[in-house]
Design a protein around this motif. Sequence first.
Motif, PDB file in Angstrom:
ATOM      1  N   THR A   9       1.070  -1.501  -0.366  1.00  0.00           N
ATOM      2  CA  THR A   9      -0.021   0.000  -0.079  1.00  0.00           C
ATOM      3  C   THR A   9       0.472   1.478   0.187  1.00  0.00           C
ATOM      4  O   THR A   9       0.304   1.691  -0.633  1.00  0.00           O
ATOM      5  CB  THR A   9      -0.927  -0.452   1.112  1.00  0.00           C
ATOM      6  N   ALA A  10       2.331   0.998   1.145  1.00  0.00           N
ATOM      7  CA  ALA A  10       2.605   2.065   0.576  1.00  0.00           C
ATOM      8  C   ALA A  10       3.218   2.530  -0.920  1.00  0.00           C
ATOM      9  O   ALA A  10       3.126   3.503  -0.876  1.00  0.00           O
ATOM     10  CB  ALA A  10       4.255   2.147   1.630  1.00  0.00           C
ATOM     11  N   LEU A  11       3.812   1.304  -1.580  1.00  0.00           N
ATOM     12  CA  LEU A  11       4.386   1.020  -2.421  1.00  0.00           C
ATOM     13  C   LEU A  11       3.452   2.704  -3.735  1.00  0.00           C
ATOM     14  O   LEU A  11       4.099   3.346  -4.517  1.00  0.00           O
ATOM     15  CB  LEU A  11       5.177   0.433  -3.102  1.00  0.00           C
ATOM     16  N   VAL A  52      10.220  -0.462   1.878  1.00  0.00           N
ATOM     17  CA  VAL A  52       9.015   0.225   0.797  1.00  0.00           C
ATOM     18  C   VAL A  52      10.826  -0.166  -0.953  1.00  0.00           C
ATOM     19  O   VAL A  52      10.448  -0.540  -1.671  1.00  0.00           O
ATOM     20  CB  VAL A  52       8.788   1.294   0.768  1.00  0.00           C
ATOM     21  N   VAL A  53      11.600   0.768  -0.344  1.00  0.00           N
ATOM     22  CA  VAL A  53      12.764   0.887  -0.921  1.00  0.00           C
ATOM     23  C   VAL A  53      13.270  -0.730  -1.580  1.00  0.00           C
ATOM     24  O   VAL A  53      13.659  -1.250  -2.436  1.00  0.00           O
ATOM     25  CB  VAL A  53      14.141   1.159  -0.917  1.00  0.00           C
ATOM     26  N   ARG A  95      12.700   8.060  -6.594  1.00  0.00           N
ATOM     27  CA  ARG A  95      13.170   9.180  -5.759  1.00  0.00           C
ATOM     28  C   ARG A  95      13.488   8.616  -3.687  1.00  0.00           C
ATOM     29  O   ARG A  95      13.717   9.770  -3.116  1.00  0.00           O
ATOM     30  CB  ARG A  95      12.126  10.266  -5.262  1.00  0.00           C
ATOM     31  N   LEU A  96      12.548   8.110  -3.513  1.00  0.00           N
ATOM     32  CA  LEU A  96      12.623   7.292  -2.105  1.00  0.00           C
ATOM     33  C   LEU A  96      14.039   6.290  -2.305  1.00  0.00           C
ATOM     34  O   LEU A  96      15.334   6.642  -0.872  1.00  0.00           O
ATOM     35  CB  LEU A  96      12.120   6.188  -1.593  1.00  0.00           C
ATOM     36  N   ILE A 101      20.432   5.143   2.023  1.00  0.00           N
ATOM     37  CA  ILE A 101      21.359   3.891   1.692  1.00  0.00           C
ATOM     38  C   ILE A 101      20.864   2.516   1.455  1.00  0.00           C
ATOM     39  O   ILE A 101      20.564   1.727   2.656  1.00  0.00           O
ATOM     40  CB  ILE A 101      22.679   3.498   1.821  1.00  0.00           C
ATOM     41  N   PRO A 102      20.545   1.924   0.222  1.00  0.00           N
ATOM     42  CA  PRO A 102      19.380   0.201   0.948  1.00  0.00           C
ATOM     43  C   PRO A 102      20.374  -0.845   1.667  1.00  0.00           C
ATOM     44  O   PRO A 102      21.319  -0.573   1.294  1.00  0.00           O
ATOM     45  CB  PRO A 102      19.093   0.853  -0.793  1.00  0.00           C
TER      46      PRO A 102
END
Length: 208
Positions: A9-11, A52-53, A95-96, A101-102
């Motif tokens: 849902t966030a995505l 989300v990332v 952009r997220l 840094i993932p």
Amino acid sequence: MPLERIVSTALRIVDEEGADALSMRTLAQRLGSGTATLYRHFDNRAALVAHVVDRMFGAVQLNGGELLATGWQQALRTVAHTMFDALARHRNAARLMVEQIPLGPNAMALREHCVAVLLDSGFPPRTAAHAYATLARYVLGFAIQVNGHGGAGEPGDAQLAAVFRSVDPELFPATATVAGAMPVPIEDEFSFGLELLLGGLARLRDDV
């Protein structure tokens, strides 16, 4: 509430309304719940963004063994194009990835695969680390641009081509010379620049 539903849902919010629209309150409203439910999963918005990332990186399905078998240049080429395509499917999600840094499990796995390929191919550790970081930044930069390319009110490629063809050759002789090849489609720019990057890495490795 399942974590998968929350992150999906966030995505979707990011896809529909942009990265800035993602907040704990907005997400809770979309889910029809209170923010307290979300805080059971995430300490803050940054933690939510991290999930989300990492969901984005989860869309990059690659096999480490197969990457090793293809050779480092083809492996990085495959990774770059696959990452680019995954981000392009979600208009605003790239952009997220600028915010942090993932470090989620999917991102860590992808980094591990790429760095392993580079180390196995003879790159020193420092160069391997720099190579992956540069590749990831390169893909992200293009993903952000392609996601904003051709938006409302922006000239399309046909209009841009007409502008380039109409330049005064006395004022802009070089531009007039290449006008027939402009604008360069962003996907072509991506592939062209990627080959330059890989070529530069090849020379670096040869100099070791």
